[in-house]
Design an enzyme around this catalytic site. Structure first.
Site, short mmCIF file in Angstrom:
data_model
loop_
_atom_site.label_atom_id
_atom_site.label_comp_id
_atom_site.label_asym_id
_atom_site.label_seq_id
_atom_site.Cartn_x
_atom_site.Cartn_y
_atom_site.Cartn_z
N GLN A 141 -4.30 -4.91 7.25
CA GLN A 141 -5.33 -5.82 6.74
C GLN A 141 -5.41 -7.14 7.48
OE1 GLN A 141 -7.68 -5.12 4.63
NE2 GLN A 141 -6.94 -3.15 3.94
N LYS A 177 -10.01 -0.50 10.95
CA LYS A 177 -10.15 -1.72 10.13
C LYS A 177 -10.42 -2.95 10.99
CE LYS A 177 -7.07 0.03 6.52
NZ LYS A 177 -7.88 0.34 5.35
N HIS A 200 0.87 -1.18 0.00
CA HIS A 200 0.00 0.00 0.00
C HIS A 200 0.91 1.23 0.00
CE1 HIS A 200 -2.77 2.95 1.88
NE2 HIS A 200 -3.75 2.14 1.58
#
Ligand code: PLP
Length: 427
Positions: free
Chosen positions: A222, A245, A139
């Site tokens: 993630q 998240k 990312h």
């Protein structure tokens, strides 16, 4: 569309036999609404996850009962706020099995956490001739800060390649044999790719980095809310993640750093709360974590993040990982049958997301049409521009799953994609 694949049918049965996930949906107020006249199907979890009642209540309770500034107050509310904030730090330490709560620095999120290391650590340790190693699947948050650190120090930035036309081969671990030399001072890599769904062997990457004396930085944005994570078992040096998240609030994140490294690092930001003594000539710093938390911290969101840790641990992170992976496998199986679809990432085990592109339908059209059907997807480069370019794509559509998603929602996704393809003349 019904899946005809054996894998799909097996997976559906497994999910229904798992612990009662239907109760989970009741915990998330936002899910119980209609979007464009259809029940909301929220499949944008890799961008941000929804918040359970327990987390929302923790925020409200703090503001209704305890709100005060921390650390320097001697009155009841300030002491309660301080206890809550430091309790949250200890809870997060336990969540990732850190040895010491002082190894938990509260930040705004993954991006800020990585930037702290990229500035503070790099400034002190990188020089011309050194190498910073990262990967082609990062990312932008775990890529641009290293580009900046390399530019500032004169170090060279190198990338571990991804394998395959659709990056289905994951990281080229054989390339590590030549890339991971003693010149590598720091190796930064993601645990789970936000675009591919690849789950990297972070334990192996840490082990191999250690063998050449390189510092490791794991981007856990993630993975943190989706699978068990143990920093001591991994032996990583730094690890970064975002609260939003993992069912927590936005605006709060964590930088984990090994204590001995943190105590040797100069602060990136200075001001109140992080100093021992200040005079007109200069100042001295407190040890970690205060050293890295200048100014009034984000007390409320830290406390709510601890509530998110409790929530996820009550569900069980092993179970969450299995649930997400099964939904992703089911989605992969169903979407594979759609004409002209290009699916990215591993063909086997993957994290809870699928990312795909149609030859003749732009990702933004897919997302807009799906929204008409009440389905929230994400289309774009997902902050992975170099990877997209390497794969010859401008964008993909991503469906990402979490604890409250169901096999029925995957059916709705597949039906919606069929409608879109029909509209654009592709099916
Ligand atoms: N790293 C990965 C793999 C991500 O998926 C994201 C966000 O999507 C980030 C870093 C950045 O997280 P944040 O925007 O919360 O700082």
């Amino acid at each position: 569309m019904e899946s005809t694949g054996t894998i799909g049918r097996t997976i559906t049965r497994t999910i229904f036999n798992m612990s009662d996930w239907s109760n989970v949906r009741a915990d998330f107020p936002v899910l119980h609404q209609q979007v464009n006249g259809k029940p909301l199907v929220y499949l944008d979890n890799a961008a941000t996850a929804q918040k359970p009642r327990r987390v929302i209540d923790a925020l409200v309770r703090y503001y209704e009962q305890d709100n005060s500034n921390v650390h320097r107050g001697l009155h009841a509310l300030s002491m309660r706020a301080t206890d809550g904030y430091e309790g949250a730090r200890a809870r997060v330490a336990k969540f990732i099995n850190a040895a010491d709560p002082a190894e938990i620095i509260f930040t705004r999120g993954t991006t800020e956490s990585i930037n702290i290391v990229a500035r503070s650590w790099s400034q002190a340790h990188l020089k011309p001739g050194d190498v910073v190693l990262t990967t082609e699947m990062e990312h932008h948050s775990n890529l641009v800060p290293w580009q900046q650190a390399a530019k500032a120090s004169g170090a060279t930035l190198k990338y571990v390649p991804v394998l395959g036309d659709n990056a289905e081969g994951g990281l080229d671990l054989a390339a590590l044999d030549t890339l991971l030399t003693p010149a590598v001072k720091l190796f930064a890599f993601t645990h789970v790719s936000n675009t591919l769904g690849t789950v990297n062997s972070v334990d192996e990457l840490c082990r191999r980095a250690r063998a050449v004396g390189a510092i490791t930085v794991i981007d856990a944005a993630q993975s943190i809310g989706h699978m068990p994570l143990d920093v001591r078992a991994l032996g990583c040096d730094f690890l970064a993640f975002s609260g939003h998240k993992m069912c927590g609030p936005t605006g709060i994140g964590v930088l984990y750093g090994r204590r001995e490294l943190l105590d040797k690092l100069a602060p990136d930001e200075t001001g109140g709360g992080m100093v021992v003594q200040v005079n007109y000539e200069g100042a001295t710093w407190k040890p970690a974590p205060e050293r890295f938390e200048a100014g009034t911290p984000n007390v409320a969101d830290a406390i709510a993040l601890a509530a998110a840790c409790d929530y996820l641990d009550a569900l069980g992170r092993e179970k969450i990982a299995a649930h997400d992976a099964e939904l992703a496998a089911l989605a992969y199986e169903k979407l594979r049958a759609l004409p002209g679809i290009r699916l990215l990432g591993p063909t086997g085990a993957r994290s809870g997301l699928v990312s795909f592109a149609f030859a003749d339908v732009h990702a933004h059209d897919v997302v807009t049409f799906a929204d008409e059907d009440g389905i929230a997807l994400r289309g774009g480069h997902h902050c992975n521009q170099p990877l997209m370019r390497k794969l010859g794509l401008a964008s993909t559509t991503r469906a990402s799953f979490y604890v409250y998603n169901t096999p029925d929602e995957i059916d709705r996704l597949a039906a919606s994609l069929q409608r879109i393809l029909k509209f654009f003349g592709g099916a």
